[in-house]
Scaffold this active site. Sequence first.
Site, PDB file in Angstrom:
ATOM      1  N   SER A 300       0.828  -1.188   0.000  1.00 41.27           N
ATOM      2  CA  SER A 300       0.000   0.000   0.000  1.00 41.27           C
ATOM      3  C   SER A 300       0.874   1.253   0.000  1.00 41.27           C
ATOM      4  CB  SER A 300      -0.935  -0.040   1.211  1.00 41.27           C
ATOM      5  OG  SER A 300      -1.910   0.956   1.173  1.00 41.27           O
ATOM      6  N   ASP A 363      -8.105  -4.223  -7.243  1.00 39.52           N
ATOM      7  CA  ASP A 363      -7.710  -3.271  -6.205  1.00 39.52           C
ATOM      8  C   ASP A 363      -7.639  -1.866  -6.796  1.00 39.52           C
ATOM      9  OD1 ASP A 363      -6.698  -1.998  -3.986  1.00 39.52           O
ATOM     10  OD2 ASP A 363      -4.720  -2.952  -4.069  1.00 39.52           O
ATOM     11  N   HIS A 419      -7.641  -5.133  -1.372  1.00 39.01           N
ATOM     12  CA  HIS A 419      -6.354  -4.484  -1.075  1.00 39.01           C
ATOM     13  C   HIS A 419      -5.544  -5.230  -0.008  1.00 39.01           C
ATOM     14  CE1 HIS A 419      -3.578  -1.146  -1.091  1.00 39.01           C
ATOM     15  NE2 HIS A 419      -3.764  -0.895   0.193  1.00 39.01           N
TER      16      HIS A 419
END
Length: 510
Positions: A300, A363, A419
Amino acid sequence: MAISIYSTLLPFPKLSVSSRKYHPFGGSNPSNLTIPTTSTVRTKALHSKTSDSLTSIITELEKESLNKDDQNQRQEDINTTHDERRLSDVWRELHGQDDWVGLLDPMDPLLRSELIRYGEMAQACYDAFDFDPFSKYCGSCRFVHRSFFPSLGMAHHGYYVSRYLFATSNINLPNFFKKSRWPKVWSKNANWIGYVAVSDDETTARLGRRDISIAWRGTVTRLEWIVDLMDFLKPISGNKIPCPDPTVKVESGFLDLYTDKDETCRYLTFSAREQILTEIKRLVEKYSGEELSITITGHSLGSALAILSAYDITETGLNVTADGQVVPVSVLSFAGPRVGNVRFKERLESLGVKVLRVVNVHDVVPKSPGLFFNEHVAPRLMKLAEGLPWSYSHVGVQLELDHKNSPFLKQTSDPVCAHNLEAHLHLLDGYHGKGHRFVLASGRDPALVNKASDFLKDHYLVPPYWRQDENKGMVRSKDGRWIQPERPKLDDHPEDTHHHLKQLGLFSDH
């Protein structure tokens, strides 16, 4: 014969894994904290009167989704994993020397194993991080760096943490940082954002080189930090990072997170950038004469920091030893956003940084920022948009996974599930190449997916968000009262940090 994949979680009373007892719901006191982490929960069958019936149900469910072709695929993968290749002989190819050509489709078993291993090092940032706003240690790491991997049940990874990384929470990314609600806290402005680790002698021999690894923390449950991004590119040299080309630009929020500091806080006397550069310089000098690699990982937002720090290390020349040897620098990232413009991409490639980005096609984060002007736009149009402050380009090589191919996962549109890092590692374990059936190669426990999500199908009987702190970290004192225990203070910065900064020419008033 299908392997039983959930018997490690049953029954729910204390279980023994690698000679360590744990509660399936963890605990937060370092003296008795025992967490079933990414790497500790594997596919060993545990037999008990309370678990046999449930385990048999799960095994039958597995048989339904694992036909003969799947079993042959798994056996073929196992055979390939145990072929005559040794990691020490092929590590440069796995590290991206040839941009992973021929290793992704079909999926190379050794590369898959390495990607999962580094992914688990990124996941360790989440497992060790204190997210609880009712803890006075919220925003910190639960463990001192000397016991980091053993406390997470990851001692077998063969690394030791050389230092922790901290960043100031005073920048405009409020949904990334966590702060305690209590008035008396470990630090008002600092957040723990990762660590630097080094392979020990035994692991170094197995890997074929001394590996210096950097793991950056990202965001595990919420995606609002994407909204926090200013989505505005600015020259990387504007924050005193060296660059010969003023048109090389990166997202301003990432840059501020990497370079800002707060001299009123002992953990933030040096920026994350200064912490990284001085530690890499120290370690490269310490292990001079050995074969070295620098491997950076993150999930991320941590992926963006991984790419940014890889650029900085190579642009500054810290990956070149005193005798002129170039230490290869690679980024193995997960679910990461775009970081900079096409000039940044070109400069990063010219410096020799290798980047492999693992993404889930569903995602939203890898599609941001640069929603309209990005690497998918026609080159002629991108050339016209080159000067715009919102024209972005991904770097490196992309490995696309699809959670809809896994028979274990729900067909959900929840962006947080898509995610999730544990889900990415699960998808990696079952990926064999485009068009190939999804078959778990290592038997990595899919129950880990639900550690911080509700992604597994319900008939696998794994509760969502099962990773919790025992009694929210409260322990009973000698007089019978329930209290939050004190934790050892985290080390801030090595004494020689200022010395290394001076040698790097990064003058400071510290």
